[in-house]
Design an enzyme around this catalytic site. Sequence first.
Site, short mmCIF file in Angstrom:
data_model
loop_
_atom_site.label_atom_id
_atom_site.label_comp_id
_atom_site.label_asym_id
_atom_site.label_seq_id
_atom_site.Cartn_x
_atom_site.Cartn_y
_atom_site.Cartn_z
N CYS A 102 61.51 23.54 34.41
CA CYS A 102 60.73 22.89 35.47
C CYS A 102 60.55 23.85 36.64
O CYS A 102 61.12 24.95 36.67
CB CYS A 102 61.43 21.62 35.94
SG CYS A 102 63.02 21.92 36.74
N CYS A 105 63.68 25.13 38.42
CA CYS A 105 64.37 26.26 37.78
C CYS A 105 63.73 27.58 38.18
O CYS A 105 64.43 28.57 38.44
CB CYS A 105 64.33 26.10 36.26
SG CYS A 105 65.23 24.66 35.65
N ASP A 509 29.69 56.15 46.09
CA ASP A 509 29.95 57.52 46.51
C ASP A 509 29.00 58.42 45.71
O ASP A 509 28.50 58.02 44.65
CB ASP A 509 31.41 57.86 46.21
CG ASP A 509 31.72 59.33 46.46
OD1 ASP A 509 31.35 59.82 47.53
OD2 ASP A 509 32.29 59.96 45.56
N ASP A 696 35.42 57.91 43.43
CA ASP A 696 36.39 58.59 42.56
C ASP A 696 37.31 59.54 43.31
O ASP A 696 38.20 60.13 42.71
CB ASP A 696 35.66 59.35 41.46
CG ASP A 696 35.06 60.65 41.96
OD1 ASP A 696 34.60 60.68 43.12
OD2 ASP A 696 35.07 61.64 41.21
N ASP A 700 37.51 58.35 49.26
CA ASP A 700 36.94 57.02 49.06
C ASP A 700 38.00 55.91 49.16
O ASP A 700 37.66 54.73 49.13
CB ASP A 700 36.28 56.92 47.67
CG ASP A 700 35.15 57.92 47.50
OD1 ASP A 700 34.38 58.09 48.46
OD2 ASP A 700 35.05 58.52 46.42
#
Length: 805
Positions: A102, A105, A509, A696, A700
Site C-alpha cells: 500500500c 509502505c 543552433d 549540440d 547551447d
Amino acid sequence: MSKRRCDHCQLLYEEAVLLCDETFKEARFFCCKGCQGVFHLLQSEGLESFYDKLGGQSIAPPETPTSSGLEKFDLEKFKECYIKINDEGFCEISLIIEGIHCAACVWLNEKVLFQKEGVLEASINGTSHKARIVWDPETTSLSSIIQTIRAIGYNAHPYDPKLQEEHANAARREYYSRLLVGVFATMNIMWIAIAQYAGYFTGMRGDIKSVLNFAEFVLATPALFYTGWVYYRGAYYGFKHGYVSMDTLIATGASLAYGFSLYAMFSGNGETYFDSVTMIVTFVFAGKYLEVLTKKRAVDTLDAMIGSLPTEVMVIRGEEKILLHVEEVQAGDVIEVRPGEKVVIDGVVLSGEASFDESSLTGESEPKLKGQKEAILSGSICLDSVVRYEASATHQGSILSKIVTLLEVSMTKKPRIEQLANSIAGKFSLVVLSIALLTFIGWFVATGSFETALVVAISVIVIACPCALGLATPVATLVGLGVGAQKGVLFKEASFLENMAKSRVLLLDKTGTLTEGRPKVKEAWIDPACEVDVLFALLGTSSHPVSQGVREYLEEHTLALKEATLLDVEVVEAKGVQAKWKEHAIAGGSGRLMEELGIAHERVGATHYLFSCDGVVLARFALEDTPKKDAKAVLAHLQKMNIKVEMLTGDNETAAWKVAREVGITQVRHSLFPHEKAAVVEEYQAKGVHVVMAGDGINDTLALSQADIAIAMGEGADVAVSASDVVLLNDSLKSLEDAFLVSRKTYRTIKQNIGFSLLYNVTTVPLAVLGFVNPMIAAISMSLSSLVVIGNAMRIRTMLKKGKQ
C-alpha cells in the site's frame, strides 16, 4: 481468552502470548521482538505517523533483523553486476522491495531511507515495487541500506531485467492457460444456451432444463473462479486499500449473475445466466490478455536491445586472447570483434576494416564502413571482417547501456494527460456502481421483478469501461516511445512526448545542428615568422569546431609538429583563447577577439580564425561549414507542420545568413552569447509559447536547460546531451522531424482514445440503464471498447512508417 492486536503489525493474537512493553506512557503489546524493534525505531525517528497512514490494515510481522547474507552485497563481483557509478561518483542501484502492499509502505520505506546517513535519493514505484537508490559509498554501504529496509519489516533484492523478463513470460503463460479455460467453457456453454433458448420458445421438460442448467453451472464455475481469478484478486486489493477499479466492476457483475443463477437453478424460479457469467469473464479477459501482449510488444525495442547482448567479449592481452565478462572490461582494453558479433562496448578501431550495422541504434539500414581511428558504437553488429578496437568506455558508460537506462526511466514517467485520465478512471468505477444500484432500485420499483432489475443492473456494471479510459494513454505512450527508439529518437521521459507535441517554435543552433559541424579550411595564410608549433598548441586548448578544423589542416599540411608549452591559458567565451608563450602574448580566435585586443586584422571569409603574437596577426584561415544534406527538406516539412523555425548562432552575420539561405530559414539571430540564446527562449515563453531548442555544443547548454523541450544531437557535447530531454542518436535532422512526428501522432492518438472511451461510456451506460442491453452484449461491447483503444494506439507504428503526421 481475550484477543488484542499487535501495536505494530495490527494482527490479532491471544493477549497472553503478546510481549508487553511498558517503556512508553501507555503499555504497548507486540507479537514478536521484530515488531517491538520496528515500533521503537519509528518512534525514535519521528515516523509514528506511519500507523495513521496504515489505518486499519495489517502487515506481515518482520523477521528479527540479522546480518546473515548481507555480506554478499558488498562483494566486488556483486558491485560490478548491479551497482552503477553516476557522474558525481555516487553509487546507484535499482532494487525490488518485497512486502510493499500500500501507499503507507512506500511512504515508510522512502522516509526511512531518506533519513539514513549517506542516502542521497530514494524513489519507489508503488506499482512495480522498484526502488531507485543513490548513496555516497564513503558514508554507507549497500548492505547497510538493505539492513535498514529489513529492519522495518521488508526485504530487498537487486532488480535484474532478465529475471523480470522470465517473470513476464511466466505471467503471459498463466494468462494464456486461463484464457483457454474461459474459451473452452464459452464455446461449449453457447451450444447449451442455444438449446435452452430453443426450448424456451418450443417448450422443454423441467428435468431436461435442470440437466442443462447443471451443465452450464459445471462450465461457468471454472470460468468464473479460474479465468476470472484476476478480477477477484484485483477487487480484493482494491477493497483492502479503499478504491474501486475495473476489476471490482467485473467481479461484482459476474458474481451477482452467478449467485442469482445458483438460486434459480436450485429453486426452479427464474432463468439462469451462467452463459452470461462465462461470456462476461472470457470476453473481458481476452481483452486483458491482448493488453498484456500489446504492452510487451510496445517495449520490445528495449527487450531487443538487451536480450541478445553477449555477456562476454574477447580481450587481447599481449599475445593472448582472454574471454572476459563485459563488466570486467576497462577503458583502454583491446577487444576483438568477429563477423556476426554484436559490439557491447564503445571504442575506436585500431586495426582492420569492416562494415557495421547500426540500425538498432540509429534506424539507418545501410551499413557503415569503419576503419582505423574511427569510432564504433555498442549495439552495432560487425558484418564482414575481423576488427580490433580499443575500448573508449566501460560497459556501463557505453551508449547502449545509457540508451537502455533512458528507456527504462522514460517508461516509468507519466504525462500529465495520463495522470488526468487515471484520476477520472479511478472515480469512474465508484460512479458506475452507484448508477447500477440506483438502476436496480428503479427497475425493481417499476416492474416489481427482482430478476429483471438485477439483470439490468448487471448490464450497467459490465458495459461501463474504465479500462478503455485507463489504457488510453499508457499503451499509446509505450508504442510512441518504442517507435521513437527504433528511429533513433530517445525521449528521456514519456511526459516529453506531450510537451513536444504542444510546441510551435523550434530554435536551432547552427554549427553541428544545421551544418556538419566540421568546418574545413578553404583558404590559409601563414606568415613565415609564425611559430606553427605555438599556434598548434593554442588550437589544442579549444574544443570549438573552428579551432579543430584549423588544427586538422595544420596536421595535414605541416610536418613534425610539436606541442609548445603555454602559460596562463584563458578561454574567452564564444570568441577564442589567450595565453602566454615565453615572454610573448598570443591569441587565437574570431575577429571580435582581435578587435577587443586592439589588433588590426583583415577578415577572410564568413567563418575565419586569426592568430596573433604580441599584437600582430601572423596567420589567417577562412573556413566553410556545409549544411547537412537533409536540412532543407526537413525544415520545409517542419514549417508545413506549422512550426516556426529560427536560427540562433554565435557566428557572425555573414556566416549565419549564408547557411540560413541554403536551408530555407528566414529568421536568424546571430553573434549571440550563450546567455543571449537562453534569453531568446525566455522571450517566447513569456508569451506562453512552448519552445523546442536543438543544439549540440557546450555553448547551447543554457538555452537547452531553459527550453520546454531540449534536443541534443547524438554526437554533441556530453554536457549538452545531459541537459536535453530528447536525444537524436544518429545526429540527423531527419530524426528531428521524426521526433515531432512521433510526439504529435502519439499525443493525437491519446486524445482520440480518451475521447472515444468517454463517448463510449456516455452512450452505452444510459442504454444499459434503460434496459436495451443484456449482460452478454455488455461484456462483448466492453471488451471491444478496450480493443479499439489498443488498436488505435498500435496505428502509431503504421502511420509513422508511412510518414503521415
